[in-house]
Scaffold this motif. Structure first.
Motif, PDB file in Angstrom:
ATOM      1  N   PRO A 167     -10.694 -12.693  -0.254  1.00 43.37           N
ATOM      2  CA  PRO A 167     -10.062 -11.879  -1.310  1.00 43.37           C
ATOM      3  C   PRO A 167     -10.514 -10.421  -1.335  1.00 43.37           C
ATOM      4  N   PRO A 168     -11.826 -10.131  -1.291  1.00 46.41           N
ATOM      5  CA  PRO A 168     -12.200  -8.709  -1.271  1.00 46.41           C
ATOM      6  C   PRO A 168     -11.746  -7.994  -0.006  1.00 46.41           C
ATOM      7  N   LEU A 169     -11.754  -8.693   1.129  1.00 49.29           N
ATOM      8  CA  LEU A 169     -11.250  -8.096   2.362  1.00 49.29           C
ATOM      9  C   LEU A 169      -9.773  -7.751   2.219  1.00 49.29           C
ATOM     10  N   ALA A 170      -9.011  -8.702   1.688  1.00 48.28           N
ATOM     11  CA  ALA A 170      -7.569  -8.503   1.536  1.00 48.28           C
ATOM     12  C   ALA A 170      -7.268  -7.324   0.623  1.00 48.28           C
ATOM     13  N   GLN A 171      -8.032  -7.192  -0.446  1.00 53.30           N
ATOM     14  CA  GLN A 171      -7.802  -6.098  -1.385  1.00 53.30           C
ATOM     15  C   GLN A 171      -8.051  -4.744  -0.720  1.00 53.30           C
ATOM     16  N   ARG A 172      -9.124  -4.648   0.055  1.00 59.16           N
ATOM     17  CA  ARG A 172      -9.436  -3.384   0.722  1.00 59.16           C
ATOM     18  C   ARG A 172      -8.408  -3.057   1.800  1.00 59.16           C
ATOM     19  N   LEU A 173      -7.982  -4.077   2.541  1.00 54.41           N
ATOM     20  CA  LEU A 173      -6.967  -3.857   3.577  1.00 54.41           C
ATOM     21  C   LEU A 173      -5.651  -3.391   2.973  1.00 54.41           C
ATOM     22  N   ALA A 174      -5.250  -4.007   1.877  1.00 61.14           N
ATOM     23  CA  ALA A 174      -3.982  -3.631   1.242  1.00 61.14           C
ATOM     24  C   ALA A 174      -4.037  -2.192   0.740  1.00 61.14           C
ATOM     25  N   GLY A 175      -5.168  -1.803   0.179  1.00 59.82           N
ATOM     26  CA  GLY A 175      -5.306  -0.432  -0.309  1.00 59.82           C
ATOM     27  C   GLY A 175      -5.244   0.591   0.814  1.00 59.82           C
ATOM     28  N   LEU A 176      -5.900   0.275   1.938  1.00 57.51           N
ATOM     29  CA  LEU A 176      -5.873   1.196   3.075  1.00 57.51           C
ATOM     30  C   LEU A 176      -4.482   1.266   3.695  1.00 57.51           C
ATOM     31  N   GLN A 177      -3.784   0.133   3.739  1.00 57.26           N
ATOM     32  CA  GLN A 177      -2.423   0.161   4.258  1.00 57.26           C
ATOM     33  C   GLN A 177      -1.534   1.061   3.411  1.00 57.26           C
ATOM     34  N   GLU A 178      -1.667   0.972   2.101  1.00 53.88           N
ATOM     35  CA  GLU A 178      -0.837   1.804   1.224  1.00 53.88           C
ATOM     36  C   GLU A 178      -1.128   3.283   1.468  1.00 53.88           C
ATOM     37  N   ARG A 179      -2.400   3.628   1.615  1.00 56.09           N
ATOM     38  CA  ARG A 179      -2.758   5.018   1.866  1.00 56.09           C
ATOM     39  C   ARG A 179      -2.227   5.497   3.216  1.00 56.09           C
ATOM     40  N   LEU A 180      -2.261   4.611   4.229  1.00 57.84           N
ATOM     41  CA  LEU A 180      -1.730   4.965   5.543  1.00 57.84           C
ATOM     42  C   LEU A 180      -0.242   5.266   5.450  1.00 57.84           C
ATOM     43  N   TYR A 181       0.482   4.417   4.742  1.00 58.32           N
ATOM     44  CA  TYR A 181       1.923   4.615   4.601  1.00 58.32           C
ATOM     45  C   TYR A 181       2.215   5.853   3.766  1.00 58.32           C
ATOM     46  N   ALA A 182       1.458   6.043   2.680  1.00 56.95           N
ATOM     47  CA  ALA A 182       1.672   7.203   1.822  1.00 56.95           C
ATOM     48  C   ALA A 182       1.462   8.499   2.597  1.00 56.95           C
ATOM     49  N   ALA A 183       0.440   8.520   3.452  1.00 54.00           N
ATOM     50  CA  ALA A 183       0.177   9.731   4.238  1.00 54.00           C
ATOM     51  C   ALA A 183       1.351  10.057   5.156  1.00 54.00           C
ATOM     52  N   SER A 184       2.037   9.030   5.652  1.00 56.62           N
ATOM     53  CA  SER A 184       3.163   9.270   6.556  1.00 56.62           C
ATOM     54  C   SER A 184       4.339   9.926   5.839  1.00 56.62           C
ATOM     55  N   THR A 185       4.459   9.738   4.531  1.00 53.85           N
ATOM     56  CA  THR A 185       5.569  10.350   3.790  1.00 53.85           C
ATOM     57  C   THR A 185       5.408  11.859   3.694  1.00 53.85           C
ATOM     58  N   ALA A 186       4.193  12.322   3.956  1.00 57.84           N
ATOM     59  CA  ALA A 186       3.948  13.765   3.936  1.00 57.84           C
ATOM     60  C   ALA A 186       3.760  14.311   5.350  1.00 57.84           C
ATOM     61  N   GLY A 187       4.204  13.543   6.337  1.00 55.49           N
ATOM     62  CA  GLY A 187       4.140  14.030   7.714  1.00 55.49           C
ATOM     63  C   GLY A 187       3.010  13.478   8.542  1.00 55.49           C
ATOM     64  N   GLY A 188       2.162  12.617   7.964  1.00 50.94           N
ATOM     65  CA  GLY A 188       1.077  12.028   8.737  1.00 50.94           C
ATOM     66  C   GLY A 188       1.609  11.134   9.847  1.00 50.94           C
TER      67      GLY A 188
END
Length: 294
Positions: free
Chosen positions: A55-76
């Protein structure tokens, strides 16, 4: 420093990252027989501890995935590609089910590479791989990959050896190009034991609900086990580079396999440290306008 203090200092040293423990050394010959497929390097004490860590691993992975995707919306342009290779029943599908399930599927691109179609055979062997790559912000997962073209083709002698030998260099250049263009590669070899594979194949035969996962060709491939081990050893040796190293994950214990690959992904995503983009609009003015609507 007193002896007691030296011991205390040693205790403060953090454990090595899992990717350092599981990494195939660059440029060194690989002997798969020297690796224990039931080992749990760097892992939890047992299955219960591994399940509790999920569960803690999954929570951290999900948060990092969201940040990765969010960064791409600004050209990342950053993206991650997980490559899974291993013998039949080594757990490629199980990894996708239990590990990739931690992520938002909308941000994942999963591709299983099977026998090439006539169209795919009409192109260079990397053609179908290029078409399946993740877009910026995505996490790609390959169930088998470009390495099939130096594994099964070698074992089954489907291409001349001179052509096969060139493919290792082509793969290395291809992966270097991916890295240069923002792709983080996580290449995992699922190291399954010979007896464990037999038991898993028998379990499929014993369960009618699993017959769809079995093929008589699985028995044929098992008979070629030594040749496949040699082909994997060569691929791991020739294509484990500083840019795109191979990680050997012991796969007999499914709970360790899932924990280890989740942890490898976490370490790579944390190293990327994707960030939410800053707003490109006036936040307070937008807040005022929204409140004014009643």
């Amino acid at each position: 420093m007193a002896k007691k203090d030296r011991k205390a200092g040693r205790r403060k040293q953090p454990p090595p990252a899992l990717r350092e423990l599981l990494r195939i050394p660059e440029g060194e010959p690989v002997d798969l027989a020297s690796y224990d497929s039931r080992a749990t390097p760097g892992g939890p004490a047992d299955k219960a501890a591994a399940l509790a860590a999920v569960p803690p691993l999954a929570q951290r992975l999900a948060g990092l995935q969201e940040r990765l995707y969010a960064a791409s919306t600004a050209g990342g342009g950053r993206r991650v590609l997980l490559i899974l290779q291993g013998m039949d029943t080594s757990g490629k599908g199980g990894t996708i089910k239990h590990v990739i399930g931690h992520f938002n599927p909308a941000g994942c691109r999963i591709r299983a590479f099977k026998t090439p179609t006539p169209e795919e055979r009409s192109h260079p062997f990397l053609w179908r791989v290029r078409r399946a790559l993740p877009e910026p912000g995505e996490i790609g997962i390959f169930d088998r990959s470009q390495y099939e073209d130096v594994l099964i083709t070698r074992v089954r002698e489907l291409v001349p050896r001179r052509d096969l030998g060139r493919r290792y260099g082509q793969i290395n250049r291809f992966e270097q190009g991916l890295a240069d263009n923002g792709v983080t590669l996580v290449k995992v070899f699922l190291h399954l034991g010979h007896e464990e594979q037999r038991d898993r194949l028998l379990a499929r035969l014993d369960n009618p609900d699993k017959h769809w996962k079995f093929s008589p060709s699985d028995v044929e491939d098992r008979a070629l086990w030594p040749a496949y081990q040699e082909a994997y050893e060569l691929a791991l040796h020739r294509c484990s580079t500083s840019t795109a190293p191979w990680y050997l994950v012991p796969a007999d214990r499914k709970w360790y396999r899932n924990w280890a690959i989740s942890t490898l992904l976490l370490e790579h995503l944390e190293a990327l440290d994707p960030a939410y983009p800053e707003a490109d609009f006036d936040v307070e003015e937008s807040r005022r306008q929204l409140l004014a609507t009643g």
